[in-house]
Scaffold this motif. Structure first.
Motif, PDB file in Angstrom:
ATOM      1  N   LEU A  94      -6.987  -6.447   0.234  1.00  0.00           N
ATOM      2  CA  LEU A  94      -6.031  -5.345   0.213  1.00  0.00           C
ATOM      3  C   LEU A  94      -6.630  -4.013  -0.238  1.00  0.00           C
ATOM      4  O   LEU A  94      -6.354  -2.976   0.389  1.00  0.00           O
ATOM      5  N   PRO A  95      -7.464  -3.967  -1.282  1.00  0.00           N
ATOM      6  CA  PRO A  95      -8.030  -2.660  -1.666  1.00  0.00           C
ATOM      7  C   PRO A  95      -8.802  -1.994  -0.534  1.00  0.00           C
ATOM      8  O   PRO A  95      -8.709  -0.777  -0.340  1.00  0.00           O
TER       9      PRO A  95
ATOM     10  N   TRP B  90      -3.316   8.613   1.907  1.00  0.00           N
ATOM     11  CA  TRP B  90      -2.066   8.228   1.261  1.00  0.00           C
ATOM     12  C   TRP B  90      -2.299   7.986  -0.225  1.00  0.00           C
ATOM     13  O   TRP B  90      -2.071   6.919  -0.752  1.00  0.00           O
ATOM     14  N   ARG B  91      -2.841   8.998  -0.882  1.00  0.00           N
ATOM     15  CA  ARG B  91      -3.109   8.871  -2.323  1.00  0.00           C
ATOM     16  C   ARG B  91      -1.799   8.672  -3.086  1.00  0.00           C
ATOM     17  O   ARG B  91      -0.791   9.272  -2.773  1.00  0.00           O
ATOM     18  N   GLY B  92      -1.870   7.867  -4.114  1.00  0.00           N
ATOM     19  CA  GLY B  92      -0.674   7.585  -4.910  1.00  0.00           C
ATOM     20  C   GLY B  92      -0.106   6.216  -4.638  1.00  0.00           C
ATOM     21  O   GLY B  92       0.714   5.731  -5.400  1.00  0.00           O
ATOM     22  N   THR B  93      -0.537   5.561  -3.529  1.00  0.00           N
ATOM     23  CA  THR B  93      -0.116   4.171  -3.328  1.00  0.00           C
ATOM     24  C   THR B  93      -0.867   3.307  -4.329  1.00  0.00           C
ATOM     25  O   THR B  93      -1.987   3.620  -4.743  1.00  0.00           O
ATOM     26  N   TRP B  94      -0.248   2.222  -4.729  1.00  0.00           N
ATOM     27  CA  TRP B  94      -0.916   1.339  -5.678  1.00  0.00           C
ATOM     28  C   TRP B  94      -0.419  -0.091  -5.507  1.00  0.00           C
ATOM     29  O   TRP B  94       0.628  -0.339  -4.925  1.00  0.00           O
ATOM     30  N   ILE B  95      -1.236  -1.030  -5.995  1.00  0.00           N
ATOM     31  CA  ILE B  95      -1.008  -2.451  -5.805  1.00  0.00           C
ATOM     32  C   ILE B  95      -0.368  -3.052  -7.054  1.00  0.00           C
ATOM     33  O   ILE B  95      -0.847  -2.832  -8.165  1.00  0.00           O
ATOM     34  N   GLU B  96       0.701  -3.814  -6.836  1.00  0.00           N
ATOM     35  CA  GLU B  96       1.314  -4.571  -7.934  1.00  0.00           C
ATOM     36  C   GLU B  96       0.959  -6.048  -7.754  1.00  0.00           C
ATOM     37  O   GLU B  96       1.260  -6.656  -6.732  1.00  0.00           O
ATOM     38  N   GLU B  97       0.313  -6.617  -8.750  1.00  0.00           N
ATOM     39  CA  GLU B  97      -0.042  -8.033  -8.739  1.00  0.00           C
ATOM     40  C   GLU B  97       1.155  -8.853  -9.185  1.00  0.00           C
ATOM     41  O   GLU B  97       1.661  -8.675 -10.293  1.00  0.00           O
ATOM     42  N   LYS B  98       1.644  -9.742  -8.311  1.00  0.00           N
ATOM     43  CA  LYS B  98       2.843 -10.519  -8.616  1.00  0.00           C
ATOM     44  C   LYS B  98       2.570 -12.017  -8.684  1.00  0.00           C
ATOM     45  O   LYS B  98       3.492 -12.827  -8.647  1.00  0.00           O
ATOM     46  N   GLY B  99       1.292 -12.393  -8.778  1.00  0.00           N
ATOM     47  CA  GLY B  99       0.965 -13.802  -8.935  1.00  0.00           C
ATOM     48  C   GLY B  99       1.042 -14.565  -7.628  1.00  0.00           C
ATOM     49  O   GLY B  99       0.027 -14.922  -7.035  1.00  0.00           O
TER      50      GLY B  99
ATOM     51  N   ALA C 175       2.559 -13.359  -4.967  1.00  0.00           N
ATOM     52  CA  ALA C 175       2.727 -12.338  -3.931  1.00  0.00           C
ATOM     53  C   ALA C 175       2.002 -11.083  -4.397  1.00  0.00           C
ATOM     54  O   ALA C 175       1.601 -10.970  -5.556  1.00  0.00           O
ATOM     55  N   VAL C 176       1.810 -10.147  -3.465  1.00  0.00           N
ATOM     56  CA  VAL C 176       1.185  -8.860  -3.773  1.00  0.00           C
ATOM     57  C   VAL C 176       2.042  -7.776  -3.136  1.00  0.00           C
ATOM     58  O   VAL C 176       2.505  -7.931  -2.001  1.00  0.00           O
ATOM     59  N   ALA C 177       2.240  -6.670  -3.848  1.00  0.00           N
ATOM     60  CA  ALA C 177       3.069  -5.592  -3.329  1.00  0.00           C
ATOM     61  C   ALA C 177       2.317  -4.272  -3.367  1.00  0.00           C
ATOM     62  O   ALA C 177       1.534  -4.022  -4.284  1.00  0.00           O
ATOM     63  N   VAL C 178       2.572  -3.444  -2.371  1.00  0.00           N
ATOM     64  CA  VAL C 178       2.010  -2.090  -2.319  1.00  0.00           C
ATOM     65  C   VAL C 178       3.162  -1.103  -2.441  1.00  0.00           C
ATOM     66  O   VAL C 178       4.087  -1.114  -1.620  1.00  0.00           O
ATOM     67  N   HIS C 179       3.093  -0.246  -3.447  1.00  0.00           N
ATOM     68  CA  HIS C 179       4.137   0.741  -3.703  1.00  0.00           C
ATOM     69  C   HIS C 179       3.703   2.103  -3.184  1.00  0.00           C
ATOM     70  O   HIS C 179       2.563   2.514  -3.372  1.00  0.00           O
TER      71      HIS C 179
ATOM     72  N   GLY D   2      10.757  -3.046   1.278  1.00  0.00           N
ATOM     73  CA  GLY D   2      11.832  -2.731   0.344  1.00  0.00           C
ATOM     74  C   GLY D   2      11.939  -1.229   0.173  1.00  0.00           C
ATOM     75  O   GLY D   2      11.555  -0.456   1.058  1.00  0.00           O
ATOM     76  N   ARG D   3      12.430  -0.788  -0.952  1.00  0.00           N
ATOM     77  CA  ARG D   3      12.598   0.638  -1.231  1.00  0.00           C
ATOM     78  C   ARG D   3      11.264   1.222  -1.677  1.00  0.00           C
ATOM     79  O   ARG D   3      10.890   1.132  -2.834  1.00  0.00           O
ATOM     80  N   MET D   4      10.508   1.763  -0.724  1.00  0.00           N
ATOM     81  CA  MET D   4       9.174   2.323  -0.954  1.00  0.00           C
ATOM     82  C   MET D   4       8.202   1.275  -1.498  1.00  0.00           C
ATOM     83  O   MET D   4       7.322   1.572  -2.295  1.00  0.00           O
ATOM     84  N   VAL D   5       8.362   0.039  -1.058  1.00  0.00           N
ATOM     85  CA  VAL D   5       7.438  -1.035  -1.435  1.00  0.00           C
ATOM     86  C   VAL D   5       7.302  -1.985  -0.258  1.00  0.00           C
ATOM     87  O   VAL D   5       8.258  -2.247   0.476  1.00  0.00           O
TER      88      VAL D   5
END
Length: 277
Positions: free
Chosen positions: A126-127, A136-145, A147-151, A183-186
């Motif tokens: 993903l990185p 698209w600076r400002g996007t970031w990755i949320e580690e959910k164990g 699953a993985v999410a990009v905000h 989802g909502r910006m994710v």
């Protein structure tokens, strides 16, 4: 119904009436982010509304169960919600990772299925995928164990970043046997078969509930809404509540009751608890 708001649909009115008539047979299902907790730019800073735990502690003893159904890991939702060790919440369960994990207040432990191998593969790639979209600076990755999410909420143009990444992330998910859930910006990449509808329906049937209430705010809650609609067609009355009625019109148009966000959800739950005393 006292100070309770009135559902706008016949099915919703039937669902609320069934819950009020036999609360001891009712399951109250609730999303976490956007429903019990305000949406914040950094999901790690999300916390349940200050009135959420008191409202749930007042409500839970009167119903069969309260189930928080979330895409977050169960333990994270418990911590951010402040649900552990609260008198009155013995009938609370958290169905985390869309039901792949389950925490219950009685034991204070999490039960979990084995993780999907595609999540680790996506996590590694993903990185690099995001680096190819350096604009698209400002996007970031949320580690959910599980699953993985990009905000994209903190990007210079959140909607443009969301739209640009949706296709590439969908391809990445499919390549590793995962699905992309917007989802909502994710944009969340997760295993197939994990959704709030499956988790909620299985739990309602497990408990033998005679009525179900579900409140949610985002596209991921559409599956739970569909599960309640299916349960209603099978003879189990249900009430669908949309939190933040204007942001996700797909959800609002299917809801029986619209409330303007987590504070209003908490007020509704507290009023419901008072009605059931």
């Amino acid at each position: 119904m006292g100070s309770l708001p009135h559902p706008t649909t016949p099915a919703g009115r039937d669902g609320l009436a069934a819950l009020l008539a036999h609360p001891e047979r009712a399951v109250v299902g609730l999303d976490f982010d956007g429903t019990l907790a305000e949406i914040v730019p950094d999901p790690e800073q999300a916390r349940a509304h200050p009135g959420a735990v008191p409202a749930l502690a007042a409500l839970a003893p009167h119903v069969a169960s309260v189930a928080v159904v979330t895409g977050r890991p169960a333990g994270v939702a418990v911590r951010y919600g402040g649900f552990a060790g609260v008198p009155g919440l013995e009938r609370l369960v958290v169905l985390g990772h869309y039901g792949a994990e389950r925490w219950d207040a009685v034991t204070g432990t999490v039960q979990a299925a084995a993780p999907h191998p595609g999540v680790a593969a996506v996590r590694a790639e993903l990185p690099g995928v995001l680096d190819r979209f350096g604009a698209w600076r400002g996007t970031w990755i949320e580690e959910k164990g599980r699953a993985v999410a990009v905000h994209t909420r903190r990007a210079e143009d959140p909607q443009a970043a969301f739209d640009a990444l949706k296709g590439p992330l969908g391809d990445l998910a499919a390549h590793h046997g995962l699905v992309l859930e917007p989802g909502r910006m994710v944009l969340e990449l997760r295993p197939p078969g994990m959704d709030k509808g499956v988790a909620l329906e299985e739990y309602v049937r497990e408990t033998g509930a005679g009525a179900v209430l579900y409140a949610g705010d985002d596209l991921g809650d559409l599956a739970a809404f569909a599960a309640v609609e299916k349960l209603r067609s099978d003879g189990t009355p249900g009430l669908l509540v949309c939190s933040g009625s204007t942001e996700v019109p797909e959800l609002a148009t299917r809801a029986d009751l619209l409330v303007p966000g987590p504070e209003a959800v908490v007020t509704f739950l507290a009023d419901l608890a008072r009605t059931l005393r």
